[in-house]
Design a protein around this motif. Structure first.
Motif, PDB file in Angstrom:
ATOM      1  N   THR A 158       0.823  -1.206   0.000  1.00 34.98           N
ATOM      2  CA  THR A 158       0.000   0.000   0.000  1.00 34.98           C
ATOM      3  C   THR A 158       0.856   1.254   0.000  1.00 34.98           C
ATOM      4  N   ALA A 162       0.478   3.966  -2.968  1.00 34.15           N
ATOM      5  CA  ALA A 162       0.065   5.322  -2.618  1.00 34.15           C
ATOM      6  C   ALA A 162       1.172   6.329  -2.903  1.00 34.15           C
ATOM      7  N   SER A 163       2.403   5.975  -2.591  1.00 29.73           N
ATOM      8  CA  SER A 163       3.534   6.883  -2.851  1.00 29.73           C
ATOM      9  C   SER A 163       3.697   7.118  -4.348  1.00 29.73           C
ATOM     10  N   ILE A 166       0.836   9.508  -5.473  1.00 28.78           N
ATOM     11  CA  ILE A 166       1.054  10.897  -5.054  1.00 28.78           C
ATOM     12  C   ILE A 166       2.210  11.516  -5.839  1.00 28.78           C
ATOM     13  N   ILE A 186      -5.694   8.577  -7.740  1.00 29.08           N
ATOM     14  CA  ILE A 186      -6.358   8.316  -6.458  1.00 29.08           C
ATOM     15  C   ILE A 186      -7.300   7.123  -6.563  1.00 29.08           C
ATOM     16  N   ALA A 189      -5.297   3.897  -6.952  1.00 31.83           N
ATOM     17  CA  ALA A 189      -4.622   3.557  -5.694  1.00 31.83           C
ATOM     18  C   ALA A 189      -5.605   2.972  -4.686  1.00 31.83           C
ATOM     19  N   LEU A 190      -6.786   3.562  -4.564  1.00 31.69           N
ATOM     20  CA  LEU A 190      -7.784   3.062  -3.616  1.00 31.69           C
ATOM     21  C   LEU A 190      -8.306   1.679  -4.014  1.00 31.69           C
ATOM     22  N   THR A 193      -5.321  -0.902  -3.449  1.00 33.57           N
ATOM     23  CA  THR A 193      -5.021  -1.164  -2.036  1.00 33.57           C
ATOM     24  C   THR A 193      -6.166  -1.873  -1.317  1.00 33.57           C
ATOM     25  N   SER A 210      -1.101   3.021   6.140  1.00 36.95           N
ATOM     26  CA  SER A 210      -0.126   3.137   5.052  1.00 36.95           C
ATOM     27  C   SER A 210      -0.450   4.320   4.145  1.00 36.95           C
ATOM     28  N   LEU A 211      -1.730   4.570   3.937  1.00 37.86           N
ATOM     29  CA  LEU A 211      -2.137   5.729   3.139  1.00 37.86           C
ATOM     30  C   LEU A 211      -1.736   7.024   3.842  1.00 37.86           C
ATOM     31  N   SER A 214       2.073   7.492   3.445  1.00 35.85           N
ATOM     32  CA  SER A 214       2.468   7.997   2.126  1.00 35.85           C
ATOM     33  C   SER A 214       2.071   9.456   1.932  1.00 35.85           C
ATOM     34  N   ALA A 215       0.895   9.830   2.433  1.00 30.42           N
ATOM     35  CA  ALA A 215       0.428  11.210   2.293  1.00 30.42           C
ATOM     36  C   ALA A 215       1.378  12.191   2.966  1.00 30.42           C
TER      37      ALA A 215
END
Length: 237
Positions: A158, A162-163, A166, A186, A189-190, A193, A210-211, A214-215
């Protein structure tokens, strides 16, 4: 007069743009990263000491396991394989090469790859320190094969997905197509994951944490890279 004419003929300095021009947000990026690391680590240590929370997490995985669909399982398994560490590294390198080939900017491609790596790899430190066991396969109707034996929190898959998402959004920063890239990145990624709790290889809280990681870590990585590394590679013309 000759000096004036020479100055007029001198091309202006080209300032970094897009992902390379994150300097104005360095302080915010660093703060966001530090906050994310502290929150994720603190939550992880709290979770491993709270059996009740893990039971609730496991109940969600059990419900998802009972709802397995052959097509969705195949897709989820494919997503899990694609973003395994070895494939993730190859994917990142391919994107870096594509960025350099299209933009002819080596620093931009290297920055992208570095940001993804710096955001992703350190999550393993938290994984080792927290050492949360994976969901108990024996309690799932359709456990994932092969069994995953490394710690569960946070989810490395994840964090990478996510990384990467972004970083792609930041890569398109300042471009007219950034909103489209943001929405697609987005959503993908959702969806990807969500496959990990669906397969029973992670708890939902692993993915959510994990989200958050990464954020915060992507802005932190980009801020540090642009503050420490980028100025040493920028040559004025």
């Amino acid at each position: 007069m000759q000096t004036t004419r020479h100055a007029l003929r001198t091309p202006p300095t080209t300032a970094p743009t897009g992902m390379l021009a994150f300097g104005t947000q360095q302080s915010k990026g660093i703060v966001a990263g530090v906050v994310a690391v502290v929150l994720v680590a603190a939550f992880g240590f709290a979770v491993v000491r709270g059996a009740a929370f893990t039971r609730g997490d496991l109940a969600i995985d059990q419900a998802l396991s009972r709802a397995h669909n052959p097509v969705l399982v195949a897709l989820a398994t494919g997503a899990h394989w694609i973003f395994d560490p070895a494939q993730a590294i190859v994917l990142t390198l391919l994107i870096v090469i594509a960025i350099i080939a299209v933009t002819r900017k080596i620093r931009l491609g290297v920055t992208f790859g570095a940001v993804v790596a710096i955001s992703w790899v350190p999550s393993d430190i938290v994984k080792i320190l927290v050492h949360r066991p994976r969901p108990d396969a024996a309690q799932l109707l359709h456990p994932f094969v092969p069994a995953q034996t490394d710690p569960s929190y946070p989810s490395g898959h994840t964090v990478f997905v996510a990384s990467l998402a972004i970083a792609l959004i930041l890569l398109a920063r300042g471009k007219s197509y950034q909103p489209v890239v943001a929405v697609v990145a987005i959503v993908v990624a959702l969806v990807v994951t969500s496959a990990f709790p669906y397969l029973g290889v992670h708890y939902v809280s692993d993915v959510v944490a994990s989200l958050v990681w990464s954020a915060g870590m992507v802005p932190l990585a980009l801020s540090l890279w642009n503050r420490i590394v980028l100025p040493r590679t920028h040559r004025r013309r």
